[in-house]
Design a protein around this motif. Structure first.
Motif, mmCIF file in Angstrom:
data_model
loop_
_atom_site.group_PDB
_atom_site.id
_atom_site.type_symbol
_atom_site.label_atom_id
_atom_site.label_comp_id
_atom_site.label_asym_id
_atom_site.label_seq_id
_atom_site.Cartn_x
_atom_site.Cartn_y
_atom_site.Cartn_z
ATOM 1 N N THR A 152 74.411 55.676 72.171
ATOM 2 C CA THR A 152 73.987 56.055 73.529
ATOM 3 C C THR A 152 73.501 54.810 74.248
ATOM 4 O OG1 THR A 152 71.745 56.555 72.759
ATOM 5 C CG2 THR A 152 73.293 58.387 72.830
ATOM 6 N N SER A 204 71.543 52.392 71.671
ATOM 7 C CA SER A 204 70.649 53.193 70.837
ATOM 8 C C SER A 204 71.491 54.067 69.929
ATOM 9 C CB SER A 204 69.723 54.078 71.693
ATOM 10 O OG SER A 204 68.906 53.296 72.531
ATOM 11 N N SER A 219 71.304 57.773 68.203
ATOM 12 C CA SER A 219 70.558 59.023 68.317
ATOM 13 C C SER A 219 71.074 60.032 67.315
ATOM 14 C CB SER A 219 70.678 59.585 69.736
ATOM 15 O OG SER A 219 72.034 59.908 70.035
ATOM 16 N N ARG A 278 70.903 64.390 66.748
ATOM 17 C CA ARG A 278 70.481 65.692 67.249
ATOM 18 C C ARG A 278 70.610 66.705 66.129
ATOM 19 N NH1 ARG A 278 69.962 65.370 72.673
ATOM 20 N NH2 ARG A 278 71.079 63.677 73.753
ATOM 21 N N SER A 288 65.406 65.904 67.889
ATOM 22 C CA SER A 288 66.257 64.732 68.127
ATOM 23 C C SER A 288 65.467 63.476 67.774
ATOM 24 C CB SER A 288 66.725 64.686 69.577
ATOM 25 O OG SER A 288 65.610 64.532 70.443
ATOM 26 N N LEU A 300 65.785 58.932 68.025
ATOM 27 C CA LEU A 300 66.495 57.814 68.664
ATOM 28 C C LEU A 300 65.872 56.508 68.215
ATOM 29 C CD1 LEU A 300 67.829 57.574 72.231
ATOM 30 C CD2 LEU A 300 66.251 55.804 71.455
#
Length: 415
Positions: A46, A59, A61, A63, A68, A70
């Motif tokens: 991301t 980044s 991440s 989910r 979530s 990061l």
């Protein structure tokens, strides 16, 4: 109140007051954990930015339902230049690096040194694990390597029957050194290909003099079956020498390490499997020329030797040599006869001297001059004092003896 970046002491409740730099230092110490260094992290890209300086900022991440997570990442220019793909937001990747803290901002981030698409990256990790396991089994040991036969009669090929690799191999062998080629067909990519490749190797083992295992170029995914332990163990267990030719020169598969010889391409494998016919014929011509030269030299030497022997065996020369030998025999015979006579004469003189010496020492020799020997009682009488009147004595003379009786003895001590 803080002065000069140092804590000002505890507050009114006794709680220490830390400077910002001290907090950052503590965070840095806490992150200095071996579990956070040189780790693989999987996540979704991301906020990806390709900076003009060449550095990459993004980044990762994750989910999981409502939860979530990061983590900020940076990939410096030197590492980013080796990327084999262009990351994009939403891409699932595997990143390898270490978690470090940027103290001025009090921010931690993952310093990425290598990154792979998630599926491909997992397979790379799998290959690395297989490599360590197979190496520990000794399948890559150099002492296991066997020489490739110089003049094979049959060449085995384990590859796809419809691929370009088999055509390249057949073309090279037909051009260089035509021999019988035995194809053990197999799939070379896709699910289950490693099972077919291993079976094809075992099927042809022992039926040929050398085996070529391989395929043409392709992606890492295409070449993946040749990394499988089933294929590597089949190659290592082969009684027949194996040449591995997987992909192009830059490609490397685990079966390359287990094979007796690694070739950069299938065509190169064919070149290493058979000799070059023109080179062999050239060497044979050279051997033939050297043998002819040696034979002619030997014949010339033998002819000279025969001529010499023929000259030495000519009847006239042979008769003369026989006469020379006979003359030498006569001369030697005369020398031996004269030497023998001289030796006999010397021996006669020596014997005469010995005889005269013995005769001179004989006590009976004096009897020839009119003397006699007087014996009494079996003993020689040496003195008149040993005899008395009426003693019987025996007189020994040169030609006999006689007996006598002593009438009177005169013992003259002055004699």
């Amino acid at each position: 109140m803080m002065l000069g970046g140092h804590s000002t002491g505890p507050d009114r409740f006794g709680t220490p007051i830390l400077a910002v730099s001290e907090v950052s230092g503590l965070i840095c110490d806490l992150l200095d954990d071996a579990r956070l260094h040189q780790v693989w992290v999987r996540g979704e890209v991301t906020n990806y930015k390709d900076h003009t300086s060449g550095h990459r900022y993004f980044s990762l991440s994750e989910r999981n339902g409502r939860n979530s997570a990061l983590i900020n990442c940076v990939m410096w220019r030197t590492s980013a230049s080796a990327l084999g793909f262009t990351p994009k937001d939403g891409m699932d990747v595997l990143a390898w690096g270490s978690v470090e803290v940027y103290e001025p901002h009090g921010r931690y981030q993952l310093i990425v040194r290598e990154m792979l698409p998630a599926g491909l990256g997992e397979r790379h990790l799998m290959v690395e694990r297989w490599k360590q396991e197979l190496d520990a089994e000794g399948l890559f040991a150099p002492e296991r390597k066997r020489p490739i036969p110089l003049f094979p009669h049959r060449v085995g090929v384990v590859t796809s029957p419809t691929g370009a690799a088999v055509q390249d191999i057949l073309s090279v062998i037909d051009r260089r050194y035509p021999v019988e080629v035995v194809l053990s067909p197999t799939a070379v990519q896709g699910d289950g290909a490693h099972i077919e490749i291993a079976e094809a190797i075992r099927r042809i083992d022992g039926l040929v003099d050398v085996i070529i295992v391989g395929r043409g170029g392709g992606s890492f995914e295409d070449l993946f079956p040749f990394n499988h332990p089933d294929v590597v163990r089949a190659v290592a267990a082969c009684r027949t020498p194996v040449i591995s030719a997987v992909g192009h020169e830059v490609d490397t598969a685990l079966c390359d390490f287990a094979a007796d010889l690694r070739a950069p391409t299938p065509s190169a494998a064919a070149e290493r499997a058979v000799p070059e016919r023109r080179e062999v014929l050239g060497e044979l011509s050279g051997y033939e020329e050297r043998m002819r030269s040696l034979l002619l030299h030997r014949l010339a030497a033998s002819g000279s030797e025969v001529e010499d022997l023929a000259g030495r065996m000519h009847p006239r020369r042979l008769t003369r040599r026989i006469h020379e030998r006979m003359q030498r025999l006569v001369e030697h015979e005369d020398l031996l006869r004269r030497a023998a006579l001289a030796r006999v004469q010397r021996d006669r003189f020596a014997l005469a001297e010995v005889r005269a010496h013995i005769v001179g020492k004989n006590p009976l020799a004096i009897l020839d001059r009119g003397y006699c020997i007087v014996k009494s009682g079996g003993s020689v009488v040496r003195s008149a004092g040993e005899l008395h009147p009426e003693d019987r004595v025996v007189l020994l003379m040169k030609d006999g003896r006689c007996s006598a009786v002593v009438e009177e003895t005169t013992y003259d001590r002055d004699l």
